[in-house]
Motif scaffolding. Structure first.
Motif, short mmCIF file in Angstrom:
data_model
loop_
_atom_site.label_atom_id
_atom_site.label_comp_id
_atom_site.label_asym_id
_atom_site.label_seq_id
_atom_site.Cartn_x
_atom_site.Cartn_y
_atom_site.Cartn_z
N ASN A 130 30.97 49.04 -53.72
CA ASN A 130 30.90 50.45 -53.36
C ASN A 130 30.10 50.65 -51.93
O ASN A 130 29.96 49.92 -51.57
N GLN A 132 27.86 52.08 -49.34
CA GLN A 132 26.49 52.08 -49.30
C GLN A 132 26.01 52.08 -47.86
O GLN A 132 26.72 51.87 -46.88
N ARG A 134 22.67 51.37 -45.67
CA ARG A 134 21.37 50.50 -45.86
C ARG A 134 20.56 50.87 -44.52
O ARG A 134 21.08 50.57 -43.56
N GLU A 151 23.91 54.78 -52.29
CA GLU A 151 25.16 54.37 -52.52
C GLU A 151 26.17 55.85 -53.00
O GLU A 151 25.68 56.83 -53.12
N GLY A 157 29.30 54.07 -57.37
CA GLY A 157 27.78 53.79 -57.04
C GLY A 157 26.82 53.97 -58.24
O GLY A 157 27.07 54.66 -59.11
N PHE A 158 25.81 53.39 -57.94
CA PHE A 158 24.58 53.35 -58.93
C PHE A 158 23.69 54.65 -58.55
O PHE A 158 23.01 54.45 -57.40
N ASP A 159 23.08 55.47 -59.58
CA ASP A 159 22.06 56.39 -59.42
C ASP A 159 20.99 56.09 -60.12
O ASP A 159 21.02 56.27 -61.35
N ASP A 160 19.73 55.28 -59.49
CA ASP A 160 18.60 55.02 -60.39
C ASP A 160 17.98 56.14 -60.84
O ASP A 160 17.29 56.92 -59.91
N TRP A 172 25.95 61.26 -53.84
CA TRP A 172 25.17 59.82 -53.44
C TRP A 172 24.10 59.76 -54.24
O TRP A 172 23.30 60.74 -54.68
N ARG A 175 19.96 53.72 -54.53
CA ARG A 175 20.01 52.46 -55.13
C ARG A 175 18.67 51.74 -55.26
O ARG A 175 18.18 50.99 -56.35
N VAL A 176 17.92 51.66 -54.11
CA VAL A 176 16.67 50.78 -54.22
C VAL A 176 15.95 51.30 -53.22
O VAL A 176 16.25 51.69 -51.99
#
Length: 252
Positions: A130, A132, A134, A151, A157-160, A172, A175-176
């Motif tokens: 995906n 990203q 950074r 992401e 992409g991951f949405d925490d 968007w 991620r972390v």
């Protein structure tokens, strides 16, 4: 007729034998007056000499005292520092002739270390499973490397939800958010996870895109993210701010 001359002769004889009492008295008076005059003159001369000698000695003594006296003047000046200032003290000695003047003053001096070093921030595009963005920041003053990964949700992409309070553009997700101590190898967008990072338990803040192209990719980003951490190690902060503006996103 016989004349009597005996009494007259006797009288004359007595005068010759005894002397003239009036003349003797006058002569003695003259001698006494002369002696008295001599004594008075001697006394006056002695007194005049004593007075002159005493005055001379006093004048000479005073002059000698003044001539042999060293004049030393010490002036101490303390400048109260104004509010928020520090006193200093510098001592300066000025010598002129027989006088020595020492001046003490206060000055406010602080060590100048300059403005705090601004952290250096870099960002990269990383297109793998995906897309990203950074972003890594090196903060020498804090002794930390900060990391943030965003992401694109459009391609999986991951949405925490722990980072839900972060406001970012649509499609968007965060991620972390992390920190680590490896300043020497801070700007490694790929192997950060090998630096034994501490990951934020939660975060809040904003992410702003600039100059977004037709594919939704920004040319630069602004970040202001506050991460909350569990201090599992002494270097891990309870709270850390990741702030940067106009960071150009480079191709990774």
């Amino acid at each position: 007729m016989r004349r009597r001359v005996e009494p007259a002769m006797c009288t004359f004889a007595l005068l010759l034998a005894c002397g003239d009492p009036t003349g003797a008295s006058t002569e003695n008076a003259s001698e006494t007056s002369a002696a008295s005059t001599d004594a008075t003159a001697a006394t006056s001369e002695a007194a005049s000499t004593d007075e002159t000698t005493g005055a001379g000695q006093s004048s000479t003594s005073d002059a000698a005292t003044d001539a042999n006296t060293d004049i030393t003047t010490t002036t101490s000046t303390t400048t109260e520092p104004t509010s928020g200032e520090t006193p200093l003290t510098t001592d300066a000695t000025t010598t002129g002739g027989d006088s020595t003047i020492t001046t003490t003053s206060s000055d406010t001096t602080t060590g100048t270390t300059g403005a705090p070093t601004q952290p250096l921030t870099q960002a990269w595009w990383v297109d793998g499973n995906n897309l990203q963005i950074r972003v890594i920041q090196r903060d020498d003053d804090a002794g930390l490397c900060r990391g943030f990964i965003l992401e694109a949700l459009a391609n999986g992409g991951f949405d925490d939800p722990n980072y839900g309070p972060v406001e970012q553009p649509d499609e968007w997700g965060v991620r972390v958010v992390f920190v680590h101590q490896d300043l020497d190898d801070c700007f490694d967008p790929y192997l950060f996870f090998r630096k034994d990072p501490a990951y934020a338990d939660s975060a809040a803040g904003t992410v702003t895109f600039h100059d977004v192209d037709q594919d939704g990719r920004p040319a630069s980003v602004d970040l202001e993210i506050t991460g909350l951490y569990t201090p599992a190690a002494p270097w891990v902060p309870d709270e850390d701010l990741f702030a940067a503006a106009g960071v150009a996103v480079e191709t990774g």
